[in-house]
Scaffold this motif. Structure first.
Motif, short mmCIF file in Angstrom:
data_model
loop_
_atom_site.label_atom_id
_atom_site.label_comp_id
_atom_site.label_asym_id
_atom_site.label_seq_id
_atom_site.Cartn_x
_atom_site.Cartn_y
_atom_site.Cartn_z
N GLY A 1 64.96 51.65 17.70
CA GLY A 1 64.85 50.69 18.80
C GLY A 1 63.87 51.07 19.88
N ALA A 2 63.12 52.15 19.69
CA ALA A 2 62.15 52.56 20.70
C ALA A 2 61.07 51.50 20.87
N ILE A 3 60.40 51.55 22.00
CA ILE A 3 59.38 50.58 22.36
C ILE A 3 58.00 51.22 22.29
N LEU A 4 57.06 50.47 21.72
CA LEU A 4 55.64 50.84 21.74
C LEU A 4 54.90 49.81 22.57
N ALA A 5 54.14 50.27 23.56
CA ALA A 5 53.33 49.38 24.40
C ALA A 5 51.88 49.85 24.37
N GLU A 6 50.99 48.95 24.00
CA GLU A 6 49.55 49.24 23.93
C GLU A 6 48.82 48.22 24.80
N TRP A 7 47.94 48.68 25.67
CA TRP A 7 47.21 47.71 26.49
C TRP A 7 45.79 48.16 26.76
N SER A 8 44.99 47.18 27.12
CA SER A 8 43.59 47.41 27.44
C SER A 8 43.18 46.48 28.57
N TYR A 9 42.00 46.73 29.12
CA TYR A 9 41.44 45.82 30.11
C TYR A 9 39.93 45.79 29.94
N ASP A 10 39.37 44.60 30.11
CA ASP A 10 37.93 44.41 29.94
C ASP A 10 37.29 44.38 31.33
N LEU A 11 36.34 43.51 31.56
CA LEU A 11 35.65 43.44 32.83
C LEU A 11 36.55 42.96 33.95
N MET A 12 36.33 43.53 35.13
CA MET A 12 37.06 43.10 36.32
C MET A 12 36.42 41.85 36.89
N THR A 13 37.15 41.19 37.78
CA THR A 13 36.58 40.11 38.57
C THR A 13 36.71 40.47 40.05
N VAL A 14 35.70 40.13 40.81
CA VAL A 14 35.70 40.36 42.25
C VAL A 14 35.46 39.02 42.94
N GLU A 15 34.22 38.58 42.89
CA GLU A 15 33.84 37.24 43.33
C GLU A 15 32.53 36.94 42.61
N ALA B 1 23.66 43.25 48.15
CA ALA B 1 23.47 41.85 48.52
C ALA B 1 24.64 40.99 48.08
N ALA B 2 25.18 41.25 46.88
CA ALA B 2 26.29 40.45 46.37
C ALA B 2 27.59 40.75 47.09
N TRP B 3 27.78 41.99 47.47
CA TRP B 3 29.05 42.39 48.11
C TRP B 3 29.19 41.79 49.50
N GLY B 4 28.10 41.72 50.22
CA GLY B 4 28.14 41.15 51.55
C GLY B 4 28.68 42.09 52.60
N LEU B 5 29.20 41.54 53.68
CA LEU B 5 29.58 42.34 54.84
C LEU B 5 31.02 42.82 54.81
N LEU C 1 39.08 42.32 46.87
CA LEU C 1 40.09 42.41 45.83
C LEU C 1 39.42 42.47 44.46
N VAL C 2 39.75 43.51 43.69
CA VAL C 2 39.22 43.70 42.34
C VAL C 2 40.38 43.54 41.36
N CYS C 3 40.18 42.72 40.34
CA CYS C 3 41.29 42.38 39.43
C CYS C 3 40.87 42.60 37.98
N TRP C 4 41.74 43.29 37.23
CA TRP C 4 41.57 43.47 35.79
C TRP C 4 42.83 42.93 35.09
N PRO C 5 42.81 41.79 34.44
CA PRO C 5 43.95 41.37 33.64
C PRO C 5 44.16 42.34 32.47
N LEU C 6 45.43 42.64 32.18
CA LEU C 6 45.74 43.53 31.07
C LEU C 6 46.03 42.73 29.81
N ALA C 7 45.46 43.17 28.70
CA ALA C 7 45.81 42.64 27.38
C ALA C 7 46.89 43.56 26.82
N LEU C 8 48.12 43.08 26.81
CA LEU C 8 49.29 43.93 26.51
C LEU C 8 49.97 43.44 25.24
#
Length: 258
Positions: free
Chosen positions: A136-150, A237-241, A246-253
């Motif tokens: 009954g043990a659990i195996l969890a495998e996850w990854s993340y690709d590119l983040m989003t900022v703006e 220039a892209a980041w601004g002042l 907020l930086v976000c990486w959705p997990l593929a779980l």
């Protein structure tokens, strides 16, 4: 009985090691996973006894697991990565391959693999999971690709990812882009919620993280130039002042019961 290849602690060098050369930077710059993920996994295991964190790197997952499990064994094939790991009284770091651990048969309640599965021999690793898992043990495998900022920042990141260092990604990277969807998972699936890493970072933190990409390090080794530093004006220039964004990486779980 533990499997012999990893129990010895004397590992051969025949594994895809893209991070030992900058283990300290990796430990400092990589994002941390959401606490809710580990709380959820702890809520569905048969017992909160022993967790095995595989491909643990510098311990980003292992220490979070230790907040919920009585004991965590964190293994990695890179001694340099483990040397940079944060100590925790309930975490034991061991140099070992994923395909042959130093753990006893039927001893583990939870196995986790964070952003490392694509480096493994998948079938051999899953066989090792079956060996060490309690019923009954659990195996969890996850990854993340590119983040989003703006959008403006994301555009520069994508340019770096594809146009600048795209040819320097190891071939295993395709599995991260696919969210591990094409890798075998011979276990009973357990439905879970969606999780994401969300952090408020400065631009310096983002650039430090980009500098840990395996493709960036391979680019530097091959050409003697830092592609992240070369794009600094575009990032500014892209980041601004705003100091932080907020930086976000959705997990593929994917989660299964062994």
């Amino acid at each position: 009985m533990p499997s012999d290849p990893a129990a010895t602690g004397a590992l051969d060098a025949d594994f895809p090691d893209h991070f030992s050369g900058h283990a300290a930077d990796y430990a400092k710059a990589r994002p941390t996973y959401p606490a809710e993920l580990f709380a959820h996994l702890a809520s569905i295991v048969p017992a909160c006894g022993l967790a095995w964190d595989v491909g643990a790197g510098s311990g980003q997952s292992a220490c979070a697991l230790a907040e919920h499990m009585q004991r965590v064994v964190a293994t990695d094939a890179s001694a340099e990565q483990l040397a940079a790991a944060r100590p925790h009284p309930r975490v034991t770091y061991l140099e070992a391959r994923a395909e042959g651990s130093p753990l006893d048969d039927a001893s583990v309640d939870l196995v986790t693999v964070a952003q490392a599965l694509h480096w493994f021999d998948i079938d051999a690793f899953h066989a090792e999971v079956r060996r060490v898992a309690r019923p009954g043990a659990i195996l969890a495998e996850w990854s993340y690709d590119l983040m989003t900022v703006e959008p403006a920042v994301d555009a520069v990141v994508r340019h770096l990812y594809r146009a600048v260092v795209g040819s320097y990604w190891p071939p295993e990277r395709i599995h991260v882009e696919d969210g591990y969807a094409k890798l075998a998972f011979p276990f009973e699936r357990v439905e879970t919620s969606e999780f994401a890493m969300e952090l408020e970072w400065t631009l310096e933190q983002l650039l430090a993280y980009l500098g840990t990409w395996s493709s960036v390090r391979r680019f530097i080794d091959a050409r003697g130039e830092d592609p992240v530093a070369a794009l600094r004006p575009e990032f500014d220039a892209a980041w601004g002042l705003d100091e932080r964004r907020l930086v976000c990486w959705p997990l593929a779980l994917r989660v299964g019961r062994v």
